[in-house]
Write an enzyme that holds these catalytic residues in place. Structure first.
Site, PDB file in Angstrom:
ATOM      1  N   ASN A 141      33.469   0.357  33.583  1.00  0.00           N
ATOM      2  CA  ASN A 141      32.267   0.754  34.306  1.00  0.00           C
ATOM      3  C   ASN A 141      31.449  -0.503  34.599  1.00  0.00           C
ATOM      4  OD1 ASN A 141      29.884   1.741  35.306  1.00  0.00           O
ATOM      5  ND2 ASN A 141      29.361   2.970  33.504  1.00  0.00           N
ATOM      6  N   SER A 198      33.067  -0.162  28.351  1.00  0.00           N
ATOM      7  CA  SER A 198      31.789   0.359  28.829  1.00  0.00           C
ATOM      8  C   SER A 198      30.964   0.726  27.612  1.00  0.00           C
ATOM      9  CB  SER A 198      32.040   1.584  29.728  1.00  0.00           C
ATOM     10  OG  SER A 198      30.826   2.145  30.177  1.00  0.00           O
ATOM     11  N   ASP A 200      29.190   4.164  25.518  1.00  0.00           N
ATOM     12  CA  ASP A 200      29.773   5.427  25.075  1.00  0.00           C
ATOM     13  C   ASP A 200      29.831   6.473  26.184  1.00  0.00           C
ATOM     14  OD1 ASP A 200      30.189   4.616  22.363  1.00  0.00           O
ATOM     15  OD2 ASP A 200      28.032   4.813  22.035  1.00  0.00           O
ATOM     16  N   GLU A 205      32.778  10.919  29.578  1.00  0.00           N
ATOM     17  CA  GLU A 205      33.404  11.400  30.811  1.00  0.00           C
ATOM     18  C   GLU A 205      34.897  11.653  30.608  1.00  0.00           C
ATOM     19  OE1 GLU A 205      32.897   9.415  34.506  1.00  0.00           O
ATOM     20  OE2 GLU A 205      30.796   8.921  34.148  1.00  0.00           O
ATOM     21  N   SER A 231      24.957  -0.451  26.821  1.00  0.00           N
ATOM     22  CA  SER A 231      23.737  -0.628  26.037  1.00  0.00           C
ATOM     23  C   SER A 231      23.749   0.228  24.780  1.00  0.00           C
ATOM     24  CB  SER A 231      22.513  -0.274  26.892  1.00  0.00           C
ATOM     25  OG  SER A 231      22.622   1.040  27.396  1.00  0.00           O
TER      26      SER A 231
END
Length: 548
Positions: A141, A198, A200, A205, A231
């Site tokens: 991502n 990415s 969590d 997804e 983050s």
């Protein structure tokens, strides 16, 4: 990882010079203990690199301008712990010049390569493992957290995967729910696992895309791996804590090594039922109140990374909110709590074997090992004679091979119409909870339930939680909790918060949340879900996560 098609000689011993080494060759041996390197100097030091610290080997040939152009080389890559308990890259390059023919020397190098992979696979990694003959699907991502996931892959991940000769295919997500769409119709037989680079949210997804499939009960057990790039990196941090790995020193490296080794550890998942009869699959947490508020409202500060949580916590304590709700749960007593199937390992570093003193790799092999930094590869001094699958994330489109047949996709869509209760053993939301459940109603400052030790890098919410302990860990702050306690909790969720007055933690196997006020923020794995009744139960050990 690939070991090549060469016959494995075991154990294997020989004498070789380290690249550009002066003096006598080193004696090296590879066996179930790992790689033993003994120098023939006056002190005769011996260094043992554990099989569990090695990741791979590459065979190479010398460029034509080398004096001994008939020589072959093999480089063994490892990531042992140094004196400061940090993983440090060590690349040992050995020269093979026993024969006048390059082909014969190269054959010897290849036998050592095969032995290295045999040591790593059989003695460095326990079963079960991912299918190393297949490729991984790596989902990135690019907008996660600070927006540097693509650079993280190029600069920190691809090189380590290359050293382990891990096959992979990269796909960069283009929009929200892109990963969800992909895995709903993914031909899982093509891949050995799915790796997320990415935060969590992307794994959320993936799991809920797998849940939408007609074969969801098998699909949710498909191997997954996580490399922190967002983050909120709660799962990656929790795995490192469980394995006693030095996460803070290099989170990406520690997590990437989990992918290279590919041991499959069982992991609990949690299945939710919402008020509109939809199902959600969760791997990390569920809750409402001050932690959920901070998580969601601080999204506007995502550019500063995980520091956003601490910044927003100050604002939320100053303007405290309370939420009227009814919480029902099935308590898990310690005697009924399932225990982990894998003993938490003791972290040890590869040691120098010497009676008088114990010294680090750097001292024994100083100026004899090939220490490559960042993106440097052995091609700087040698020409590789094998290929490593390196893929530029920017150049990879969505391939047709990812998509299954249309009929299969339609069948998966039909089961997500809100009527499917498969997987549940608890009664529906419109029925009373069982008699062995407990219920509490209050104006809660917070009710937060997690399934792992951490919900982000620095939020150590449930110190005793393990990935496969069969329970959720619920922490609640009631209406009488003082602001001072709340502030102390938020500014130091390091395990000691469980000793604060008014803070209660309960192990549960099933949970029902019924909001009794008009507004609130309810989150599952950090994702906002409708502020409405919902319930869940643990699917014990139904997930499989890649670890060391």
């Amino acid at each position: 990882m690939e070991g090549g098609g060469h016959t494995i000689l075991w154990p294997l011993e020989g004498s070789f010079k380290l690249y550009k080494q002066r003096g006598e060759p080193c004696r090296i041996r590879i066996d179930e203990n790992g790689l033993t390197v003994t120098s023939d100097g006056s002190e005769g030091r011996t260094e043992v690199i554990k099989a569990s610290d090695m990741v791979g080997c590459v065979c190479m040939k010398a460029p034509p301008e080398e004096i001994k152009s008939h020589s072959a080389y093999f480089t063994i890559f490892s990531y042992p712990l140094n004196m400061k308990k940090k993983r440090k890259r060590l690349a040992l390059c050995f020269q093979v010049d026993h024969n006048d023919s390059f082909e014969e020397n190269y054959g010897i190098a290849c036998k050592w390569k095969a032995a290295v992979y045999h040591a790593v696979r059989k003695y460095g990694i326990t079963e079960p493992q991912i299918d190393h003959s297949k490729k991984l699907l790596i989902l990135i991502n690019p907008n996660s957290g600070p927006g540097k996931a693509r650079q993280v892959f190029r600069r920190q991940v691809a090189g380590v995967l290359g050293e382990g000769e891990v096959k992979y295919e990269v796909l960069v997500t283009e929009r929200a729910n892109h990963a969800h769409e992909i895995v709903r119709s993914l031909d899982l037989t093509t891949y050995s696992g799915i790796v997320i680079l990415s935060g969590d949210g992307l794994l959320y997804e993936v799991y809920n895309g797998l849940l939408q499939r007609s074969d969801w009960e098998e699909a949710i057990q498909f191997p997954v791996g996580i490399i922190p790039g967002g983050s909120g990196n709660g799962l990656a941090r929790s795995i490192a804590h469980w394995l006693s790995e030095p996460y803070h020193a290099n989170p990406v490296l520690v997590s990437t090594l989990n992918i290279v080794y590919g041991h499959l550890s069982p992991m609990d998942l949690v299945l939710f039922e919402t008020a509109d009869r939809k199902r959600i699959l969760s791997f990390l947490s569920v809750g409402f109140g001050i932690i959920s508020d901070i998580d969601i409202e601080s999204e506007r500060l995502r550019i500063i990374g995980e520091s956003r949580f601490a910044v927003w916590a100050v604002a939320r304590v100053a303007n405290l909110r309370k939420y009227h709700a009814r919480i029902s749960f099935k308590r898990v007593t310690p005697s009924h709590s399932t225990t982990t199937s894998r003993v938490k390992p003791v972290l040890e570093r590869s040691q120098t074997v010497q009676e008088e003193r114990r010294e680090s790799h750097e001292h024994i092999l100083k100026s004899r090992s090939v220490e490559l930094q960042g993106d440097e590869v052995c091609e700087s001094f040698l020409e590789q004679s094998c290929s490593v699958n390196m893929v530029d994330a920017q150049e990879l489109p969505v391939r047709n091979s990812l998509i299954r047949n249309e009929a299969g996709q339609q069948s998966e869509e039909s089961q997500s119409n809100g009527t499917d209760r498969s997987g549940f053993t608890i009664p529906p939301l419109d029925q009373p909870v069982p008699d062995d459940w407990e219920t509490m109603e209050d104006n809660f400052v917070m009710v937060y339930t997690c399934y792992h030790s951490h919900i982000s890098t620095d939020v150590f919410l449930a110190p005793d939680a393990r990935p496969d302990d069969g329970c959720m860990w619920m922490i609640s702050l009631g209406s009488t909790t003082p602001k001072s306690t709340i502030a102390r909790l938020l500014l130091g969720i390091d395990g000691s918060h469980l000793n604060l007055p008014g803070v209660e933690i309960i192990q549960v196997s099933a949970l029902r949340i019924e909001p009794l006020c008009a507004k609130g923020c309810l989150t599952v794995d950090g994702e906002v879900v409708p502020w409405a009744p919902m319930q869940c139960e643990v699917l014990a050990k139904r997930g499989r996560i890649m670890t060391r």
